[in-house]
Write a protein that holds these residues in place. Structure first.
Motif, PDB file in Angstrom:
ATOM      1  N   ASP A   1       0.875  -1.162   0.000  1.00  0.00           N
ATOM      2  CA  ASP A   1       0.000   0.000   0.000  1.00  0.00           C
ATOM      3  C   ASP A   1       0.918   1.219   0.000  1.00  0.00           C
ATOM      4  O   ASP A   1       1.551   1.530   1.011  1.00  0.00           O
ATOM      5  CB  ASP A   1      -0.888  -0.019   1.253  1.00  0.00           C
ATOM      6  CG  ASP A   1      -1.885   1.129   1.297  1.00  0.00           C
ATOM      7  OD1 ASP A   1      -1.559   2.209   0.770  1.00  0.00           O
ATOM      8  OD2 ASP A   1      -2.970   0.953   1.875  1.00  0.00           O
TER       9      ASP A   1
ATOM     10  N   LEU B   1       0.506   4.336   0.094  1.00  0.00           N
ATOM     11  CA  LEU B   1       0.208   5.454   0.976  1.00  0.00           C
ATOM     12  C   LEU B   1       0.604   5.171   2.420  1.00  0.00           C
ATOM     13  O   LEU B   1       0.738   6.085   3.226  1.00  0.00           O
ATOM     14  CB  LEU B   1      -1.285   5.791   0.909  1.00  0.00           C
ATOM     15  CG  LEU B   1      -1.806   6.251  -0.445  1.00  0.00           C
ATOM     16  CD1 LEU B   1      -3.308   6.500  -0.370  1.00  0.00           C
ATOM     17  CD2 LEU B   1      -1.089   7.514  -0.913  1.00  0.00           C
ATOM     18  N   LYS B   2       0.795   3.885   2.739  1.00  0.00           N
ATOM     19  CA  LYS B   2       1.105   3.501   4.117  1.00  0.00           C
ATOM     20  C   LYS B   2       2.468   2.838   4.268  1.00  0.00           C
ATOM     21  O   LYS B   2       3.004   2.784   5.375  1.00  0.00           O
ATOM     22  CB  LYS B   2       0.020   2.555   4.650  1.00  0.00           C
ATOM     23  CG  LYS B   2      -1.375   3.166   4.674  1.00  0.00           C
ATOM     24  CD  LYS B   2      -2.401   2.155   5.178  1.00  0.00           C
ATOM     25  CE  LYS B   2      -3.805   2.755   5.200  1.00  0.00           C
ATOM     26  NZ  LYS B   2      -4.820   1.783   5.696  1.00  0.00           N
TER      27      LYS B   2
ATOM     28  N   CYS C   1      -2.851  -3.215   8.504  1.00  0.00           N
ATOM     29  CA  CYS C   1      -3.161  -2.365   9.659  1.00  0.00           C
ATOM     30  C   CYS C   1      -4.414  -2.891  10.349  1.00  0.00           C
ATOM     31  O   CYS C   1      -5.317  -3.422   9.696  1.00  0.00           O
ATOM     32  CB  CYS C   1      -3.363  -0.919   9.228  1.00  0.00           C
ATOM     33  SG  CYS C   1      -1.836  -0.090   8.740  1.00  0.00           S
TER      34      CYS C   1
ATOM     35  N   GLY D   1      -1.247   5.212  12.761  1.00  0.00           N
ATOM     36  CA  GLY D   1      -0.865   5.732  11.458  1.00  0.00           C
ATOM     37  C   GLY D   1      -2.060   6.034  10.586  1.00  0.00           C
ATOM     38  O   GLY D   1      -2.107   7.067   9.898  1.00  0.00           O
ATOM     39  N   CYS D   2      -3.061   5.144  10.629  1.00  0.00           N
ATOM     40  CA  CYS D   2      -4.283   5.372   9.854  1.00  0.00           C
ATOM     41  C   CYS D   2      -5.055   6.568  10.408  1.00  0.00           C
ATOM     42  O   CYS D   2      -5.597   7.377   9.650  1.00  0.00           O
ATOM     43  CB  CYS D   2      -5.157   4.119   9.869  1.00  0.00           C
ATOM     44  SG  CYS D   2      -4.452   2.684   9.017  1.00  0.00           S
ATOM     45  N   LYS D   3      -5.096   6.666  11.724  1.00  0.00           N
ATOM     46  CA  LYS D   3      -5.837   7.742  12.376  1.00  0.00           C
ATOM     47  C   LYS D   3      -5.225   9.100  12.054  1.00  0.00           C
ATOM     48  O   LYS D   3      -5.942  10.075  11.786  1.00  0.00           O
ATOM     49  CB  LYS D   3      -5.845   7.510  13.888  1.00  0.00           C
ATOM     50  CG  LYS D   3      -6.670   8.513  14.678  1.00  0.00           C
ATOM     51  CD  LYS D   3      -6.667   8.160  16.168  1.00  0.00           C
ATOM     52  CE  LYS D   3      -7.486   9.155  16.961  1.00  0.00           C
ATOM     53  NZ  LYS D   3      -7.493   8.806  18.417  1.00  0.00           N
ATOM     54  N   GLU D   4      -3.895   9.178  12.065  1.00  0.00           N
ATOM     55  CA  GLU D   4      -3.210  10.450  11.868  1.00  0.00           C
ATOM     56  C   GLU D   4      -2.725  10.649  10.434  1.00  0.00           C
ATOM     57  O   GLU D   4      -2.173  11.697  10.109  1.00  0.00           O
ATOM     58  CB  GLU D   4      -2.006  10.541  12.811  1.00  0.00           C
ATOM     59  CG  GLU D   4      -2.359  10.490  14.289  1.00  0.00           C
ATOM     60  CD  GLU D   4      -1.130  10.556  15.179  1.00  0.00           C
ATOM     61  OE1 GLU D   4      -0.019  10.783  14.635  1.00  0.00           O
ATOM     62  OE2 GLU D   4      -1.274  10.376  16.400  1.00  0.00           O
ATOM     63  N   ASP D   5      -2.942   9.635   9.591  1.00  0.00           N
ATOM     64  CA  ASP D   5      -2.417   9.661   8.228  1.00  0.00           C
ATOM     65  C   ASP D   5      -0.914   9.902   8.255  1.00  0.00           C
ATOM     66  O   ASP D   5      -0.373  10.739   7.534  1.00  0.00           O
ATOM     67  CB  ASP D   5      -3.118  10.736   7.386  1.00  0.00           C
ATOM     68  CG  ASP D   5      -2.814  10.596   5.890  1.00  0.00           C
ATOM     69  OD1 ASP D   5      -2.462   9.480   5.467  1.00  0.00           O
ATOM     70  OD2 ASP D   5      -2.925  11.597   5.173  1.00  0.00           O
ATOM     71  N   ASN D   6      -0.235   9.111   9.095  1.00  0.00           N
ATOM     72  CA  ASN D   6       1.214   9.242   9.286  1.00  0.00           C
ATOM     73  C   ASN D   6       1.872   7.936   8.879  1.00  0.00           C
ATOM     74  O   ASN D   6       1.679   6.900   9.519  1.00  0.00           O
ATOM     75  CB  ASN D   6       1.531   9.566  10.744  1.00  0.00           C
ATOM     76  CG  ASN D   6       3.004   9.868  10.963  1.00  0.00           C
ATOM     77  OD1 ASN D   6       3.882   9.279  10.345  1.00  0.00           O
ATOM     78  ND2 ASN D   6       3.283  10.787  11.876  1.00  0.00           N
ATOM     79  N   ILE D   7       2.644   7.966   7.799  1.00  0.00           N
ATOM     80  CA  ILE D   7       3.212   6.743   7.235  1.00  0.00           C
ATOM     81  C   ILE D   7       4.165   6.034   8.196  1.00  0.00           C
ATOM     82  O   ILE D   7       4.422   4.839   8.061  1.00  0.00           O
ATOM     83  CB  ILE D   7       3.919   7.049   5.895  1.00  0.00           C
ATOM     84  CG1 ILE D   7       4.161   5.760   5.094  1.00  0.00           C
ATOM     85  CG2 ILE D   7       5.216   7.820   6.128  1.00  0.00           C
ATOM     86  CD1 ILE D   7       4.647   5.996   3.683  1.00  0.00           C
TER      87      ILE D   7
ATOM     88  N   HIS E   1       2.102   3.342  11.435  1.00  0.00           N
ATOM     89  CA  HIS E   1       1.161   2.239  11.201  1.00  0.00           C
ATOM     90  C   HIS E   1       1.561   1.016  12.017  1.00  0.00           C
ATOM     91  O   HIS E   1       2.745   0.790  12.310  1.00  0.00           O
ATOM     92  CB  HIS E   1       1.114   1.892   9.713  1.00  0.00           C
ATOM     93  CG  HIS E   1       0.471   2.959   8.884  1.00  0.00           C
ATOM     94  ND1 HIS E   1      -0.885   3.196   8.915  1.00  0.00           N
ATOM     95  CD2 HIS E   1       0.994   3.859   8.013  1.00  0.00           C
ATOM     96  CE1 HIS E   1      -1.165   4.198   8.090  1.00  0.00           C
ATOM     97  NE2 HIS E   1      -0.052   4.616   7.536  1.00  0.00           N
TER      98      HIS E   1
END
Length: 290
Positions: free
Chosen positions: A224, A226-227, A234, A257-263, A266
């Motif tokens: 993925d 984006l991650k 995740c 990571g998903c919550k904050e959109d921080n690669i 995760h």
């Protein structure tokens, strides 16, 4: 590899999160996994909507690869071919290199195709949009160009194979959808067959093929983008605490990571690739700031 969801009507073993196994690829009636061009219009549209899958015509891949090479060679245009309207005319003369750069430098130049699909920017055995085969002398992929240069500058098999390995080791790509990744890996291995047989008039041994396949299995991976993790890895962590009176409390913690959109945060499985020069594996996300 996971994600053969376009084939889920086939039942068990073909859902989005089933592992792709040899029996997933070959059925009683032959090949099951199909290139995009052989999928129905409805399947193509579904994949475009669901995963933004859009394949690029060979002439566009050529134009963009030419831009990269023009910058590398510091030429006004690519030395590999002359672009025409929705096509190209191949330069059949051996590629010459600018002062201060050698053919070995070109082969060693590390390149990556993001969200590679069936890897049309890396190898161009066929046009992924029309399905038409492309003759080996007219191929325009990143790896095609490296192998062309290797072929023009080596004569003995051992030297050719040494530099073919280096070409493969410096060619990378990642893809979300597992069936595309299978086809991309297949294309890179068959490309090795094509250039080897064109150079030496015979097919490579199993030992040579196995070495190339090992490199391809590391350098083309499922991720993925984006991650930076294996798709779908995740997860939410669920814990349950019990009190003295027999009651309990359930707590669910979402992937940070998903919550904050921080690669970098995760909790999924981060993808690793091989640094062939150093002989070690590294997390892909550790390369982002380099």
């Amino acid at each position: 590899m996971y994600g053969v969801y376009t084939y889920r009507e086939l039942g068990e073993g073909y859902t989005e999160w089933d592992e792709i196994k040899p029996e997933s690829i070959l059925g009683e009636n032959g090949l099951i996994l199909r290139p995009r061009v052989n999928k129905s219009k409805a399947e193509q549209e579904y994949r475009s909507r669901d995963k933004a899958e859009v394949f690029t015509a060979a002439w566009i891949c050529n134009k963009q690869n030419n831009l990269i090479d023009s910058a590398w060679f510091d030429y006004e245009s690519s030395p590999f071919n002359k672009e025409t309207e929705e096509g190209w005319e191949t330069n059949l003369e051996p590629i010459s290199f600018p002062a201060g750069k050698t053919w070995q430098d070109y082969v060693k130049d590390t390149r990556l195709e993001m969200a590679c699909g069936e890897a049309p920017y890396l190898v161009s055995r066929y046009n992924v949009v029309s399905g038409e085969d492309i003759d080996i002398k007219d191929r325009i992929g990143i790896l095609d160009r490296k192998l062309r240069v290797v072929g023009e500058n080596t004569s003995e098999e051992a030297e050719w194979f040494e530099w073919a390995i280096i070409a493969y080791q410096n060619t990378y790509g990642f893809e979300w959808q597992g069936d595309n990744l299978v086809l991309a890996r297949e294309a890179l291995v068959y490309t090795f067959f094509d250039y080897y047989s064109a150079k030496f008039g015979t097919m490579p041994t199993k030992a040579l093929t196995r070495k190339i396949a090992e490199i391809v299995s590391w350098n083309l991976w499922q991720m993925d983008g984006l991650k930076g993790v294996v798709p779908g890895s995740c997860h939410a962590d669920v814990s349950e605490e019990f009190d003295l009176f027999g009651g309990s409390t359930t707590t669910t913690v979402e992937c940070q990571g998903c919550k904050e959109d921080n690669i970098y945060k995760h909790n999924g499985v981060y993808c690793k690739i091989k640094d062939w020069e150093k002989g070690k594996t590294v997390k892909f996300i550790d390369l982002l700031n380099k």
